[in-house]
Motif scaffolding. Structure first.
Motif, PDB file in Angstrom:
ATOM      1  N   UNK A   6       0.827  -1.212   0.000  1.00 55.02           N
ATOM      2  CA  UNK A   6       0.000   0.000   0.000  1.00 55.02           C
ATOM      3  C   UNK A   6       0.858   1.258   0.000  1.00 55.02           C
ATOM      4  N   UNK A   7       1.973   1.238   0.729  1.00 52.51           N
ATOM      5  CA  UNK A   7       2.821   2.425   0.849  1.00 52.51           C
ATOM      6  C   UNK A   7       4.125   2.295   0.059  1.00 52.51           C
ATOM      7  N   UNK A   8       4.123   1.409  -0.929  1.00 53.81           N
ATOM      8  CA  UNK A   8       5.280   1.314  -1.815  1.00 53.81           C
ATOM      9  C   UNK A   8       5.410   2.621  -2.596  1.00 53.81           C
ATOM     10  N   UNK A   9       6.619   3.169  -2.764  1.00 54.12           N
ATOM     11  CA  UNK A   9       6.781   4.453  -3.464  1.00 54.12           C
ATOM     12  C   UNK A   9       6.168   4.441  -4.861  1.00 54.12           C
ATOM     13  N   UNK A  10       5.413   5.481  -5.173  1.00 52.70           N
ATOM     14  CA  UNK A  10       4.777   5.597  -6.492  1.00 52.70           C
ATOM     15  C   UNK A  10       5.700   6.276  -7.496  1.00 52.70           C
ATOM     16  N   UNK A  11       6.604   7.145  -7.009  1.00 52.57           N
ATOM     17  CA  UNK A  11       7.590   7.802  -7.874  1.00 52.57           C
ATOM     18  C   UNK A  11       8.959   7.660  -7.218  1.00 52.57           C
ATOM     19  N   UNK A  12      10.010   7.900  -7.974  1.00 55.10           N
ATOM     20  CA  UNK A  12      11.357   7.761  -7.409  1.00 55.10           C
ATOM     21  C   UNK A  12      11.635   8.822  -6.355  1.00 55.10           C
ATOM     22  N   UNK A  13      10.892   9.929  -6.386  1.00 53.19           N
ATOM     23  CA  UNK A  13      11.071  10.958  -5.357  1.00 53.19           C
ATOM     24  C   UNK A  13      10.552  10.497  -3.995  1.00 53.19           C
ATOM     25  N   UNK A  14       9.684   9.489  -3.995  1.00 54.48           N
ATOM     26  CA  UNK A  14       9.153   8.954  -2.737  1.00 54.48           C
ATOM     27  C   UNK A  14      10.111   7.974  -2.071  1.00 54.48           C
ATOM     28  N   UNK A  15      11.159   7.552  -2.775  1.00 56.63           N
ATOM     29  CA  UNK A  15      12.105   6.579  -2.220  1.00 56.63           C
ATOM     30  C   UNK A  15      12.910   7.246  -1.109  1.00 56.63           C
ATOM     31  N   UNK A  16      12.983   6.576   0.044  1.00 50.78           N
ATOM     32  CA  UNK A  16      13.609   7.185   1.223  1.00 50.78           C
ATOM     33  C   UNK A  16      15.088   6.856   1.322  1.00 50.78           C
ATOM     34  N   UNK A  17      15.881   7.864   1.662  1.00 46.58           N
ATOM     35  CA  UNK A  17      17.287   7.716   2.100  1.00 46.58           C
ATOM     36  C   UNK A  17      18.237   7.156   1.051  1.00 46.58           C
ATOM     37  N   UNK A  18      17.901   7.272  -0.231  1.00 42.77           N
ATOM     38  CA  UNK A  18      18.834   6.835  -1.290  1.00 42.77           C
ATOM     39  C   UNK A  18      19.073   8.023  -2.231  1.00 42.77           C
ATOM     40  N   UNK A  19      19.591   9.101  -1.663  1.00 37.77           N
ATOM     41  CA  UNK A  19      19.665  10.378  -2.384  1.00 37.77           C
ATOM     42  C   UNK A  19      20.501  10.286  -3.660  1.00 37.77           C
TER      43      UNK A  19
END
Length: 361
Positions: free
Chosen positions: A23-36
C-alpha cells in the motif's frame, strides 16, 4: 450509478486488506527514502529517457525493487506498463530455460505504439522495454552466461535491471555491462519518519519508544519494520477496547529476546547494563548460570538470536576492556560455528555463558 458505488466499495475493501508494504510502496522515485545519490542519478536519466542496463544491489528492504518499479511507471504510464515491463523473480525462475524462453522472447519483441493515456507529454514512454530480474544473485552461472548475449543483442529495444543482495554473486561479464547502484541500509531518521507517516495515515497511535523498537529490531530493513507495525496494529485492535502498542509487543512479533530478559541474563554473567556498576560484578557459580540458560531456552527463544543480542551488548559495552571483548568474541565465534553445524542449542549457550563469565570476572 449503483455499479460505480459498488466498485468504489470493493476498492475500499481491497485497500483495507492490502499489506501496508504494498500500500505504501513508493509511487515515484522521489518517494524513495534515504537513497539520495541513486535517486538523483535516476532523476536525470528520467529526463533524458536514455537508461543504461542497471544493477541494483544492497541489503533487503532498502527500496531496490520499489525504485525500479516506480521509475518504470514514470517512464511508461499505466497504459503501457504491463506491455513494456517484465518482472521476474529469479529465485523462483532461475534456470537457463527461463532465460532462453521467457526473457529472450520478451526482449526480442519490438515495443508497441503509445497508449491513449501514455502520450509523450504525460509520460516519456521511450522506445524500449524494461526487464526486471529480482533476486538475480540466485540465478545459476549458466543462466547468467546466457543472459549476457541477450543483453547485447537486444540493447536497442530492451533494457535490463538486475536486482540483488550480493553483488559478488553476479558474474563479472554481466556486472560490467550494467551501471551499478548501491542501496545502503536506511538511517534511523528516515525509517522513523516513514513509520510515523504510515502510522498517522492508518490512525495507529505509536510512541517514540515503539518507533525506536521498530527501527532497532528491523536493522535498517524498512519493509520488515512496516510489516511489524501492521502486525502490532492488528494485535492491538483485536481486543476491546484496543490495547496500546508497547515496545515489548514489537520485540515479541520480531522474535527478539526482550531487553529485560537479556539484561538479566547478562547480569548473571557479570555484565551489568549500567556501566557504573560493572566494576562490582563477580564470578557467578555454575548452577546459577545453568539455571539462567535453562529458563531462557524454555521460553523458546532462538539460540542464534540470544548470541546476536548478547554479542552486541558486550562488544558495545563502554567499560569492558579490549582484551575482555576479544576473548568474548572468540567464544561467540566458536558458538556460532557450532550452531551452524547443528550442535545442541542449550549446551552451546551454556558453554558461551561460562566462557563470557570467565573472561569478564
Amino acid at each position: 450509478m449503483f455499479g460505480h458505488q459498488q466498485k468504489n466499495a470493493q476498492q475500499a475493501v481491497e485497500e483495507r486488506s492490502q499489506p501496508w508494504v504494498e500500500k505504501y510502496r513508493p509511487k515515484t522515485i522521489d518517494d524513495v527514502a534515504a537513497q539520495e545519490h541513486t535517486v538523483s542519478v535516476l532523476r536525470k536519466a528520467l529526463t533524458s529517457t536514455n537508461l543504461p542496463h542497471m544493477l541494483f544491489y544492497g541489503p533487503p528492504g532498502t527500496g531496490k525493487t520499489s525504485t525500479i518499479l516506480a521509475l518504470a511507471r514514470q517512464l511508461f504510464g499505466p497504459d503501457n506498463f504491463k506491455s513494456r515491463v517484465l518482472e521476474l523473480n529469479a529465485s523462483d525462475e532461475r534456470g537457463i530455460s527461463i532465460v532462453r524462453e521467457k526473457v529472450k522472447n520478451f526482449a526480442r519483441q519490438t515495443p508497441r505504439a503509445h497508449g491513449a493515456a501514455s502520450d509523450g507529454n504525460t509520460y516519456p514512454c521511450p522506445p524500449y522495454k524494461i526487464i526486471i530480474l529480482d533476486e538475480a544473485d540466485s540465478m545459476t552461472q549458466d543462466a547468467q552466461g546466457a543472459l549476457r548475449r541477450i543483453m547485447e543483442t537486444y540493447a536497442r529495444i530492451t533494457r535490463f535491471c538486475l536486482v540483488c543482495n550480493y553483488v559478488t554473486r553476479i558474474i563479472e561479464p554481466l556486472a560490467s555491462r550494467c551501471s551499478k547502484f548501491r542501496f545502503k541500509p536506511l538511517d534511523t531518521g528516515s525509517t522513523s519518519a516513514r513509520l510515523a507517516q504510515i502510522a498517522l495515515s492508518e490512525q495507529v497511535h505509536v510512541t517514540e519508544e515503539v518507533i525506536s523498537a521498530l527501527v532497532s529490531t528491523s536493522a535498517g530493513d524498512l519493509r520488515r519494520s512496516i510489516t511489524y507495525l501492521q502486525s502490532a496494529s492488528r494485535l492491538a485492535t483485536s481486543t476491546d477496547p484496543p490495547a496500546p502498542i508497547a515496545p515489548r509487543d514489537i520485540q515479541e512479533i520480531a522474535g527478539v529476546v526482550p531487553d529485560e530478559v537479556m539484561k538479566g541474563f547478562a547480569l548473571s554473567l557479570g555484565v551489568d547494563s549500567n556501566p557504573s556498576t560493572t566494576s562490582g560484578s563477580k564470578k557467578q557459580n555454575f548452577d546459577s548460570i545453568r539455571q539462567q540458560v535453562k529458563s531462557i531456552m524454555r521460553l523458546g527463544y532462538s539460540a542464534a538470536q540470544v548470541l546476536s543480542q548478547l554479542h552486541d551488548l558486550i562488544i558495545q559495552h563502554p567499560t569492558l576492556t579490549a582484551r575482555q571483548k576479544s576473548t568474548c568474541a572468540l567464544a561467540f565465534a566458536d558458538a556460532d560455528h557450532a550452531l551452524c553445524d547443528g550442535a545442541d542449542e542449550e549446551l552451546w549457550v551454556l558453554q558461551l555463558a561460562l566462557r563470557v563469565n570467565k573472561a569478564i570476572s
